[in-house]
Design an enzyme around this catalytic site. Structure first.
Site, mmCIF file in Angstrom:
data_model
loop_
_atom_site.group_PDB
_atom_site.id
_atom_site.type_symbol
_atom_site.label_atom_id
_atom_site.label_comp_id
_atom_site.label_asym_id
_atom_site.label_seq_id
_atom_site.Cartn_x
_atom_site.Cartn_y
_atom_site.Cartn_z
ATOM 1 N N ASP A 131 0.820 -1.198 0.000
ATOM 2 C CA ASP A 131 0.000 0.000 0.000
ATOM 3 C C ASP A 131 0.864 1.262 0.000
ATOM 4 N N CYS A 185 -13.607 -14.575 -14.153
ATOM 5 C CA CYS A 185 -14.865 -13.807 -14.216
ATOM 6 C C CYS A 185 -15.777 -14.318 -15.321
ATOM 7 N N CYS A 188 -19.491 -12.870 -16.433
ATOM 8 C CA CYS A 188 -20.168 -12.170 -15.322
ATOM 9 C C CYS A 188 -19.933 -10.657 -15.410
ATOM 10 N N CYS A 191 -20.578 -6.852 -10.920
ATOM 11 C CA CYS A 191 -19.972 -5.681 -10.275
ATOM 12 C C CYS A 191 -20.201 -4.425 -11.112
ATOM 13 N N CYS A 195 -22.450 -1.444 -9.168
ATOM 14 C CA CYS A 195 -21.797 -0.244 -8.614
ATOM 15 C C CYS A 195 -22.814 0.893 -8.527
ATOM 16 N N CYS A 211 -16.052 6.975 -8.184
ATOM 17 C CA CYS A 211 -15.935 5.876 -7.207
ATOM 18 C C CYS A 211 -16.054 6.417 -5.782
ATOM 19 N N CYS A 240 -18.960 -3.400 -4.837
ATOM 20 C CA CYS A 240 -18.561 -4.237 -5.985
ATOM 21 C C CYS A 240 -17.953 -5.563 -5.534
HETATM 22 C C1 B12 Z 1 -5.245 4.211 -5.716
HETATM 23 C C2 B12 Z 1 -5.902 3.061 -4.986
HETATM 24 C C3 B12 Z 1 -7.285 3.074 -4.861
HETATM 25 C C4 B12 Z 1 -8.145 4.097 -5.581
HETATM 26 C C5 B12 Z 1 -8.277 3.684 -7.062
HETATM 27 C C6 B12 Z 1 -8.620 2.197 -7.246
HETATM 28 C C7 B12 Z 1 -8.282 1.665 -8.616
HETATM 29 N N1 B12 Z 1 -9.112 0.751 -9.103
HETATM 30 O O1 B12 Z 1 -7.268 2.040 -9.191
HETATM 31 C C8 B12 Z 1 -9.451 4.039 -4.761
HETATM 32 C C9 B12 Z 1 -9.390 5.060 -3.642
HETATM 33 C C10 B12 Z 1 -10.737 4.247 -5.551
HETATM 34 C C11 B12 Z 1 -9.344 2.641 -4.172
HETATM 35 C C12 B12 Z 1 -10.437 1.904 -3.796
HETATM 36 C C13 B12 Z 1 -10.343 0.625 -3.290
HETATM 37 N N2 B12 Z 1 -9.214 -0.004 -2.901
HETATM 38 CO CO1 B12 Z 1 -7.432 0.656 -3.274
HETATM 39 N N3 B12 Z 1 -5.648 1.082 -3.708
HETATM 40 C C14 B12 Z 1 -5.139 2.020 -4.448
HETATM 41 C C15 B12 Z 1 -3.622 1.836 -4.572
HETATM 42 C C16 B12 Z 1 -2.918 2.839 -3.626
HETATM 43 C C17 B12 Z 1 -3.096 1.983 -6.004
HETATM 44 C C18 B12 Z 1 -3.962 1.252 -7.074
HETATM 45 C C19 B12 Z 1 -3.493 1.543 -8.474
HETATM 46 O O2 B12 Z 1 -2.314 1.766 -8.729
HETATM 47 N N4 B12 Z 1 -4.409 1.605 -9.408
HETATM 48 C C20 B12 Z 1 -4.020 1.897 -10.767
HETATM 49 C C21 B12 Z 1 -4.855 1.194 -11.825
HETATM 50 C C22 B12 Z 1 -4.115 1.259 -13.164
HETATM 51 O O3 B12 Z 1 -4.971 -0.121 -11.525
HETATM 52 P P1 B12 Z 1 -6.319 -0.894 -11.113
HETATM 53 O O4 B12 Z 1 -7.546 -0.128 -11.289
HETATM 54 O O5 B12 Z 1 -5.990 -1.479 -9.807
HETATM 55 O O6 B12 Z 1 -6.374 -1.961 -12.306
HETATM 56 C C23 B12 Z 1 -5.618 -3.151 -12.300
HETATM 57 C C24 B12 Z 1 -6.438 -4.249 -12.904
HETATM 58 O O7 B12 Z 1 -7.769 -3.931 -12.998
HETATM 59 C C25 B12 Z 1 -5.776 -4.479 -14.208
HETATM 60 N N5 B12 Z 1 -6.441 -4.022 -15.372
HETATM 61 C C26 B12 Z 1 -6.123 -2.969 -16.115
HETATM 62 N N6 B12 Z 1 -6.852 -2.918 -17.199
HETATM 63 C C27 B12 Z 1 -7.663 -4.017 -17.174
HETATM 64 C C28 B12 Z 1 -8.601 -4.469 -18.072
HETATM 65 C C29 B12 Z 1 -9.307 -5.667 -17.782
HETATM 66 C C30 B12 Z 1 -10.270 -6.163 -18.785
HETATM 67 C C31 B12 Z 1 -9.092 -6.353 -16.550
HETATM 68 C C32 B12 Z 1 -9.875 -7.567 -16.196
HETATM 69 C C33 B12 Z 1 -8.113 -5.866 -15.659
HETATM 70 C C34 B12 Z 1 -7.421 -4.717 -16.007
HETATM 71 O O8 B12 Z 1 -4.507 -3.860 -14.196
HETATM 72 C C35 B12 Z 1 -4.449 -2.837 -13.242
HETATM 73 C C36 B12 Z 1 -3.093 -2.780 -12.606
HETATM 74 O O9 B12 Z 1 -2.879 -3.773 -11.676
HETATM 75 C C37 B12 Z 1 -3.451 0.342 -4.092
HETATM 76 C C38 B12 Z 1 -2.163 0.067 -3.297
HETATM 77 C C39 B12 Z 1 -0.983 -0.060 -4.217
HETATM 78 N N7 B12 Z 1 0.125 0.547 -3.850
HETATM 79 O O10 B12 Z 1 -1.069 -0.710 -5.236
HETATM 80 C C40 B12 Z 1 -4.717 0.081 -3.251
HETATM 81 C C41 B12 Z 1 -5.418 -1.257 -3.423
HETATM 82 C C42 B12 Z 1 -5.553 -1.513 -4.909
HETATM 83 N N8 B12 Z 1 -6.738 -0.998 -2.860
HETATM 84 C C43 B12 Z 1 -7.257 -1.994 -2.224
HETATM 85 C C44 B12 Z 1 -8.568 -2.022 -1.696
HETATM 86 C C45 B12 Z 1 -8.866 -3.067 -0.643
HETATM 87 C C46 B12 Z 1 -9.522 -1.107 -2.159
HETATM 88 C C47 B12 Z 1 -11.047 -1.148 -1.913
HETATM 89 C C48 B12 Z 1 -11.651 -2.554 -1.990
HETATM 90 C C49 B12 Z 1 -11.324 -0.485 -0.552
HETATM 91 C C50 B12 Z 1 -12.783 -0.259 -0.223
HETATM 92 N N9 B12 Z 1 -13.507 -1.261 0.234
HETATM 93 O O11 B12 Z 1 -13.252 0.858 -0.331
HETATM 94 C C51 B12 Z 1 -11.562 -0.232 -3.060
HETATM 95 C C52 B12 Z 1 -11.891 -1.011 -4.345
HETATM 96 C C53 B12 Z 1 -12.300 -0.133 -5.481
HETATM 97 C C54 B12 Z 1 -12.061 -0.815 -6.843
HETATM 98 N N10 B12 Z 1 -13.082 -1.418 -7.403
HETATM 99 O O12 B12 Z 1 -10.900 -0.776 -7.349
HETATM 100 C C55 B12 Z 1 -6.319 -3.201 -2.230
HETATM 101 C C56 B12 Z 1 -6.834 -4.215 -3.279
HETATM 102 C C57 B12 Z 1 -6.948 -5.633 -2.785
HETATM 103 C C58 B12 Z 1 -7.442 -6.540 -3.900
HETATM 104 N N11 B12 Z 1 -7.822 -7.722 -3.505
HETATM 105 O O13 B12 Z 1 -7.459 -6.178 -5.070
HETATM 106 C C59 B12 Z 1 -4.931 -2.518 -2.619
HETATM 107 C C60 B12 Z 1 -4.002 -3.387 -3.453
HETATM 108 C C61 B12 Z 1 -4.257 -2.140 -1.287
HETATM 109 C C62 B12 Z 1 -3.516 -3.339 -0.689
HETATM 110 N N12 B12 Z 1 -2.203 -3.239 -0.565
HETATM 111 O O14 B12 Z 1 -4.107 -4.343 -0.373
HETATM 112 N N13 B12 Z 1 -8.045 2.218 -4.144
HETATM 113 S S1 SF4 Z 2 -18.807 -9.695 -9.839
HETATM 114 FE FE1 SF4 Z 2 -17.212 -8.769 -11.128
HETATM 115 S S2 SF4 Z 2 -15.277 -9.400 -10.227
HETATM 116 FE FE2 SF4 Z 2 -16.861 -10.748 -9.387
HETATM 117 S S3 SF4 Z 2 -16.870 -12.568 -10.734
HETATM 118 FE FE3 SF4 Z 2 -18.430 -11.143 -11.508
HETATM 119 S S4 SF4 Z 2 -17.328 -9.906 -13.041
HETATM 120 FE FE4 SF4 Z 2 -15.757 -10.922 -11.807
HETATM 121 S S1 SF4 Z 3 -15.866 0.805 -4.564
HETATM 122 FE FE1 SF4 Z 3 -16.119 2.252 -6.273
HETATM 123 S S2 SF4 Z 3 -16.248 0.892 -8.049
HETATM 124 FE FE2 SF4 Z 3 -16.692 -0.412 -6.269
HETATM 125 S S3 SF4 Z 3 -18.943 -0.324 -6.030
HETATM 126 FE FE3 SF4 Z 3 -18.076 1.283 -4.720
HETATM 127 S S4 SF4 Z 3 -18.202 3.101 -6.016
HETATM 128 FE FE4 SF4 Z 3 -18.356 1.356 -7.381
#
Ligand code: B12
Ligand code: SF4
Ligand code: SF4
Length: 347
Positions: A131, A185, A188, A191, A195, A211, A240
């Protein structure tokens, strides 16, 4: 010690420390992740977030974390994600997302340090990161074969779903990388449809500007169009994951959450001093550690969920309407209108 004996030791230490998955990835640049960060930032989807977006070259290059780094040992710690029970106090209650109910990151760090000690004992250097702005944890976990990227952007661990926190040990040990986990997934899209603000704009792509989990942490006025969708939440959003079948089937989904910290008294939040708020809730991410943002969230949750004719609720909202703080006064005005609207519906 030979390589397979070392891996056995690491797995043994991980299991003893409560990790449910451990895997290995080679240290190399995460090109695809850097591109995702840069293109999302260019499109504004980061909503002004810094964290890993501040310097995508840095957060996707684990070699920068430790001189001579060769492998990442990535772990997942599960957390309770079942019923949050009923609040143990009278009056309006603010909901806390399950990952923030207690300090799971400190527990994860201790678990990873226990694993890192085995590497150190075998003569290797280590650094634990989680994190942190230095590394995109989900990308490390996916590469280390811990799970697949869900359509909700979370990393899902087979058998445990997404109710896990993730972290890495960066080491100079050369270890054999794990196999990646295939997509689970399929067709499905629960999510995406579930949302409350439509923030998952495509599979795996979250628009942070919508979000709720980001908006409660953002340093700004809360966008009017998403205030009702916030409901009673004051920190984080679990929607989600709550709708996700693999997360629902996980063992964590039947573990009760600590009710004492899953709810916060909204009137307390609005009456407490800055110091009291930071003492109790300061382990959350609060922009500039400024408690005004906690009060902003509490005012919206109060408008959405409190008894609309409760005189104490109305008096607290009235006090904030007259406040010199423009942001809080405007959010309090919204809360009053929301209470009035809800009172009319109830009549
Ligand atoms: C910034 C951040 C947030 C932001 C942005 C989230 C986001 N989706 O980017 C906010 C504040 C919204 C957030 C929310 C949450 N977060 Co947060 N967050 C972070 C942080 C600091 C960086 C994430 C990041 O770099 N995102 C950048 C983008 C590019 O990546 P991404 O959206 O995660 O997408 C990835 C995949 O989806 C995939 N991807 C990209 N394109 C595509 C396309 C397809 C088709 C698919 C399938 C995948 C895919 O690649 C990406 C890179 O890994 C990390 C900690 C860390 N240092 O990594 C924690 C982290 C991601 N968060 C975490 C958690 C727990 C949450 C929440 C569940 C908390 C909550 N209950 O409110 C929510 C979930 C929201 C969500 N649906 O993502 C955990 C995730 C655990 C897990 N099992 O995934 C992390 C890893 C912290 C940790 N060390 O455990 N978070
Ligand atoms: S709810 Fe979203 S993350 Fe979970 S299995 Fe369905 S598509 Fe995948
Ligand atoms: S954490 Fe963000 S993406 Fe997930 S259900 Fe809530 S508002 Fe939507």
């Amino acid at each position: 010690m030979n390589a397979s004996a070392l891996i056995d030791e690491l797995n043994g230490a991980a299991t003893a420390a409560g990790l449910v998955a451990l895997g290995i990835a080679a240290v190399e640049q995460f090109e695809d992740t850097r591109e995702a960060l840069e293109s999302r930032k260019a499109a504004g989807l980061h909503g002004g977030m810094a964290f890993t977006y501040r310097d995508p070259r840095r957060s996707t290059d684990p070699a920068r974390i430790l001189d001579g780094a060769r492998s990442l040992v990535v772990g997942a710690l599960p957390y309770a994600a079942g019923s949050v029970g009923e609040p143990q106090f009278d009056g309006p209650a603010g909901r806390v997302a399950r990952y923030a109910v207690s300090d799971h990151y400190t527990a994860l760090r201790s678990a990873l340090e226990a694993v890192a000690q085995k590497l150190e004992a075998a003569g290797y250097r280590t650094r634990v990161v989680l994190d942190d702005n230095a590394l995109v944890d989900r990308a490390a976990a996916q590469r280390a074969g811990l799970g697949w990227f869900g359509h909700n952007a979370n990393l899902l661990v087979p058998g445990y779903g997404s109710w896990v926190v993730l972290g890495s040990i960066v080491t100079d040990a050369v270890l054999v990388p794990s196999e990646v986990v295939p997509d689970g997934c399929g067709p499905c899209r629960r999510c995406l449809d579930g949302c409350p603000t439509g923030a998952i704009i495509a599979p795996g792509v979250v628009d942070a500007r919508r979000c709720l989990a980001w908006l409660v942490q953002a340093e700004a006025s809360f966008p009017i169009e998403y205030r009702e969708a916030l409901g009673d939440r004051v920190y984080g959003c679990d929607e989600c994951q709550e709708v996700c079948p693999p997360a629902r089937r996980s063992p964590q989904a039947s573990q009760n959450v600590e009710t004492d910290t899953a709810w916060v008294e909204l009137l307390w939040m609005l009456n407490a001093t800055d110091e009291e708020l930071i003492t109790k809730l300061g382990r959350w991410y609060i922009p500039r550690r400024d408690p005004r943002y906690l009060r902003r969230n509490a005012l919206l949750a109060l408008g959405n969920s409190a008894d609309p004719v409760d005189s104490e609720v109305r008096s607290v909202v009235g006090r904030f309407i007259s406040s010199d703080d423009e942001m809080l006064s405007e959010h309090a005005q919204w809360a009053l209108e929301r209470l009035n609207g809800r009172a009319q519906v109830a009549m």
